[in-house]
Design a protein around this motif. Structure first.
Motif, short mmCIF file in Angstrom:
data_model
loop_
_atom_site.label_atom_id
_atom_site.label_comp_id
_atom_site.label_asym_id
_atom_site.label_seq_id
_atom_site.Cartn_x
_atom_site.Cartn_y
_atom_site.Cartn_z
N ARG A 92 -3.91 7.28 -5.76
CA ARG A 92 -2.96 6.18 -5.55
C ARG A 92 -2.38 6.25 -4.14
O ARG A 92 -2.52 7.28 -3.48
CB ARG A 92 -1.82 6.22 -6.58
CG ARG A 92 -2.28 5.86 -7.98
CD ARG A 92 -1.14 5.61 -8.90
NE ARG A 92 -0.47 4.35 -8.63
CZ ARG A 92 0.59 3.91 -9.30
NH1 ARG A 92 1.10 4.65 -10.26
NH2 ARG A 92 1.16 2.76 -9.02
N ASP A 120 0.82 -1.22 0.00
CA ASP A 120 0.00 0.00 0.00
C ASP A 120 0.85 1.27 0.00
O ASP A 120 2.01 1.27 0.42
CB ASP A 120 -1.00 0.01 1.15
CG ASP A 120 -1.94 -1.19 1.08
OD1 ASP A 120 -2.11 -1.75 -0.02
OD2 ASP A 120 -2.50 -1.57 2.13
N LEU A 121 0.20 2.34 -0.50
CA LEU A 121 0.90 3.58 -0.74
C LEU A 121 0.41 4.68 0.20
O LEU A 121 -0.34 4.44 1.14
CB LEU A 121 0.70 4.03 -2.19
CG LEU A 121 0.98 2.99 -3.28
CD1 LEU A 121 0.81 3.62 -4.65
CD2 LEU A 121 2.38 2.40 -3.13
N ASP A 139 1.45 -1.79 -4.80
CA ASP A 139 0.21 -1.05 -5.05
C ASP A 139 -0.85 -1.99 -5.59
O ASP A 139 -0.66 -2.61 -6.64
CB ASP A 139 0.49 0.07 -6.07
CG ASP A 139 -0.74 0.91 -6.36
OD1 ASP A 139 -1.70 0.86 -5.57
OD2 ASP A 139 -0.73 1.61 -7.40
#
Length: 352
Positions: A352, A279-280, A298
């Protein structure tokens, strides 16, 4: 009148005609002001031969398509904020009503309640995450009531048998495997998998994938369960890394990544213990750009929120849907120093 004068007169007449047409158009628009009518395209109720149960009766006759979204991620989570952003963006673009609900903190019981409430509202489609197999009963209730269901994020391994039309997310075990292989190629043989929700089947699968990759490389992996809201967590991660002689720490969310970086730095392990994450987030991506994080995985949460709303909208309106019971993968995608800047620009916009 000479030719030049005639030409000037002709051009003047054209200007007058153009002005009159413009004034007429303005008058027509003005006359219509106050009489604006919004017409929603009504859905096509397809025969239930294509669905697992009868199509439910609509809760209202306004023609508006209603999609309910229930996830297990707390509203305060940066990851789930992106999922919600995607769902609501799809709602605006598809002109459908989207209701997004999630527990304030992770709670299996509260999620059951929210899904039950969504079912009782008789939506045209339901989007759910399936963090635990125990949710099968309430999800099956939705599909048996004829509510089209799409699952996202967690639950790819159970969604098919529940009558869910499709699952959007990353195959979690494979994602953990590929992340582990990437670490193994950099020389890692002892890894620590930091799990903030032990018993969440998707997160457990990531750790299993990492363990498989380490085993393939002749190494080992250990799972550390954490509370990613506790002040003591950075120290716990650093102590576990020392105890297990870990060469790398793989965290399963962006919050865990920042805690791991803090623990490794304070313990003097920076440069000796690699840190990577799933995860970002802006902080994570900046750490990737600075070389503090080896990589970030991602799974494109924006698409996990966006695509189900689009798919269920088209199903409600036209009876259209891709091949049923399949997995629509949204990851894994690896963000490294080479491509982190582009992801960072989009992360600031909660995409994102």
């Amino acid at each position: 009148m000479d030719a030049a004068g005639a030409d000037v007169t002709g051009r003047g007449a054209i200007r007058v005609i153009a002005l009159l047409l413009a004034l007429a158009a303005v008058a027509a628009i003005a006359a219509g002001c106050g009489d604006k009518e919004v017409v929603r395209e009504k859905p096509v109720l397809v025969p239930n031969g294509n669905l697992s149960a009868p199509v439910p009766q609509r809760a209202n006759d306004s023609g508006a398509v209603r999609i309910a979204v229930v996830t297990h991620g707390p509203a305060s989570s940066p990851f789930w904020a992106i999922v919600r952003n995607g769902a609501e963006a799809a709602g605006r673009q598809m002109d459908v009503l989207v209701s997004y609900r999630a527990p304030d903190v992770y709670s299996f019981e509260r999620m059951q309640e929210l899904i039950d409430q969504a079912i009782d509202s008789r939506p045209d489609g339901l989007v759910v995450s399936i963090p635990e197999p125990g949710l099968s009963v309430v999800i099956r209730r939705a599909t048996q009531a004829g509510i089209p269901v799409v699952s996202i994020n967690s639950g790819s391994n159970v969604s098919r048998r529940l009558g869910v039309l499709a699952h959007l997310g990353q195959p979690e075990r494979r994602a953990g495997l590929l992340a582990g292989r990437r670490l193994a190629r950099s020389g890692v043989r002892r890894a620590l998998c930091v799990n903030q929700e032990v018993s969440n089947q998707g997160l457990d699968d990531r750790c299993r994938g990492l363990a498989q990759a380490m085993h393939e490389a002749g190494g080992v992996s250990t799972v550390l369960g954490i509370d990613d809201m506790a002040a003591s967590t950075p120290t716990r991660i650093a102590n576990a890394a020392r105890r297990h002689r870990a060469q790398a720490v793989l965290t399963l969310n962006s919050t865990g990544a920042l805690l791991a970086l803090e623990g490794v730095r304070k313990a003097g392990l920076a440069g000796r213990v690699k840190v990577a994450t799933f995860d970002l987030g802006p902080d994570v991506l900046n750490a990737v750009l600075r070389g503090q994080l080896a990589f970030a995985v991602d799974q494109q949460p924006y698409l996990q929120g966006y695509l189900p709303v689009v798919l269920l909208s088209q199903l409600a309106r036209y009876g259209l849907f891709p091949a049923r019971r399949g997995l629509i993968p949204t990851g894994p995608n690896f963000v490294t120093k080479d491509n982190a800047q582009q992801a960072l620009d989009l992360s600031r916009r909660s995409i994102r």
